[in-house]
Design a protein around this motif. Structure first.
Motif, PDB file in Angstrom:
ATOM      1  N   HIS A 261     -34.768   7.704  10.049  1.00  0.00           N
ATOM      2  CA  HIS A 261     -34.448   9.255   9.606  1.00  0.00           C
ATOM      3  C   HIS A 261     -34.271   9.774   8.201  1.00  0.00           C
ATOM      4  O   HIS A 261     -34.680   8.548   6.841  1.00  0.00           O
ATOM      5  CB  HIS A 261     -32.862   9.907   9.793  1.00  0.00           C
ATOM      6  CG  HIS A 261     -31.781   8.443   9.070  1.00  0.00           C
ATOM      7  ND1 HIS A 261     -31.858   7.103   9.813  1.00  0.00           N
ATOM      8  CD2 HIS A 261     -31.398   8.286   8.178  1.00  0.00           C
ATOM      9  CE1 HIS A 261     -30.201   6.526   8.887  1.00  0.00           C
ATOM     10  NE2 HIS A 261     -30.441   7.730   7.981  1.00  0.00           N
TER      11      HIS A 261
ATOM     12  N   HIS B 240     -32.941  12.253   5.366  1.00  0.00           N
ATOM     13  CA  HIS B 240     -31.416  13.250   4.589  1.00  0.00           C
ATOM     14  C   HIS B 240     -31.976  14.082   3.435  1.00  0.00           C
ATOM     15  O   HIS B 240     -32.943  13.929   2.623  1.00  0.00           O
ATOM     16  CB  HIS B 240     -30.092  12.516   3.532  1.00  0.00           C
ATOM     17  CG  HIS B 240     -29.911  11.363   4.670  1.00  0.00           C
ATOM     18  ND1 HIS B 240     -28.984  11.819   5.496  1.00  0.00           N
ATOM     19  CD2 HIS B 240     -29.839  10.107   4.410  1.00  0.00           C
ATOM     20  CE1 HIS B 240     -28.956  10.037   6.599  1.00  0.00           C
ATOM     21  NE2 HIS B 240     -28.793   9.030   6.046  1.00  0.00           N
TER      22      HIS B 240
ATOM     23  N   ARG C  90     -24.490   4.855  -1.879  1.00  0.00           N
ATOM     24  CA  ARG C  90     -23.934   3.948  -0.824  1.00  0.00           C
ATOM     25  C   ARG C  90     -23.827   2.466  -1.710  1.00  0.00           C
ATOM     26  O   ARG C  90     -24.023   1.863  -1.918  1.00  0.00           O
ATOM     27  CB  ARG C  90     -24.989   3.791  -0.167  1.00  0.00           C
ATOM     28  CG  ARG C  90     -25.597   4.595   1.051  1.00  0.00           C
ATOM     29  CD  ARG C  90     -24.708   5.199   2.208  1.00  0.00           C
ATOM     30  NE  ARG C  90     -25.261   5.959   3.380  1.00  0.00           N
ATOM     31  CZ  ARG C  90     -25.195   7.240   2.805  1.00  0.00           C
ATOM     32  NH1 ARG C  90     -25.114   7.810   1.803  1.00  0.00           N
ATOM     33  NH2 ARG C  90     -25.749   7.869   3.959  1.00  0.00           N
TER      34      ARG C  90
ATOM     35  N   HIS D 149     -35.445   5.931   6.096  1.00  0.00           N
ATOM     36  CA  HIS D 149     -34.952   4.497   5.754  1.00  0.00           C
ATOM     37  C   HIS D 149     -33.947   4.379   6.852  1.00  0.00           C
ATOM     38  O   HIS D 149     -33.759   5.558   8.222  1.00  0.00           O
ATOM     39  CB  HIS D 149     -33.956   5.167   4.427  1.00  0.00           C
ATOM     40  CG  HIS D 149     -32.769   5.501   4.775  1.00  0.00           C
ATOM     41  ND1 HIS D 149     -33.196   7.493   4.163  1.00  0.00           N
ATOM     42  CD2 HIS D 149     -31.336   5.960   5.752  1.00  0.00           C
ATOM     43  CE1 HIS D 149     -32.125   7.432   4.685  1.00  0.00           C
ATOM     44  NE2 HIS D 149     -31.430   7.249   5.341  1.00  0.00           N
TER      45      HIS D 149
HETATM   46 NI    NI Z   1     -29.043   7.729   5.823  1.00  0.00          NI
END
Ligand code: NI
Ligand code: KMT
Length: 174
Positions: free
Chosen positions: A81, A83, A89, A126
């Motif tokens: 997917h 974003h 993160r 990713h």
């Molecule tokens: Ni993600």
């Protein structure tokens, strides 16, 4: 943090899948990925405010925390997917793997351990998985509220504006 080319061999996604070919920090930065090791949360907070992050949450991904839905969640995080927003993160405990697509559409596996922090650009394809410890406690930092939704790869994401903008940064035309 360690990065290498994914071996593309069958087997549990949580195994290392290390081809033995390393990927350098320079190549990661070409893909728009930055990483740091920050044992002190103050450094995370400073980075977040510098880059204008407004939101964050914490997730614990483990059978203990999630019960029966753990295996399903692990499969879902592993769907490729993107974003529409840059995202941070930060691994609070445990570890895991982020796989990101290279310029040639191959997988680069990024192994994250406790106190590793990664910045991922908007529009990069990713996926994520826990490792064989089956335990990731992570802070997810978002610039904006509604944009963190994962958009699964498909026709709609290939023509997505954020994807197009990301590809321009790769080609040096942005
Ligand atoms: Ni993600
Ligand atoms: C993502 O963007 O794919 C995730 O946030 C996965 C879970 S956070 C370790």
């Amino acid at each position: 943090m360690k990065a290498y080319w994914f071996d593309n061999l069958p087997g549990d996604q949580r195994e290392p899948h290390d081809s033995g070919r390393e990927v350098s920090a320079e190549y990661l930065s070409k893909l728009g990925i930055l990483h740091f090791h920050y044992p002190n949360l103050d450094d995370v907070n400073a980075l977040a405010s510098e880059r204008d992050y407004k939101n964050r949450d914490e997730v614990t991904i483990s059978p203990q925390a999630m019960g029966d839905v753990y295996e399903e969640k692990v499969k879902n995080f592993f769907h490729e997917h993107l974003h529409e927003d840059e995202e941070i993160r930060y691994i609070l405990d445990g570890g895991g793997y982020f796989d990101v697509r290279s310029e040639g559409d191959d997988w680069v596996r990024i192994k994250l351990e406790k106190h590793d922090l990664m910045i991922m650009p908007a529009g990069i394809y990713h996926r994520f998985t826990t490792d064989t410890q089956n335990y990731t406690k992570a802070m997810r930092l978002f610039k904006e509220d509604p944009k963190w939704t994962p958009l699964n790869r498909g026709d709609a994401t290939d023509t997505n504006k954020y994807r197009q903008d990301y590809l321009k940064t790769l080609n040096g035309t942005a």
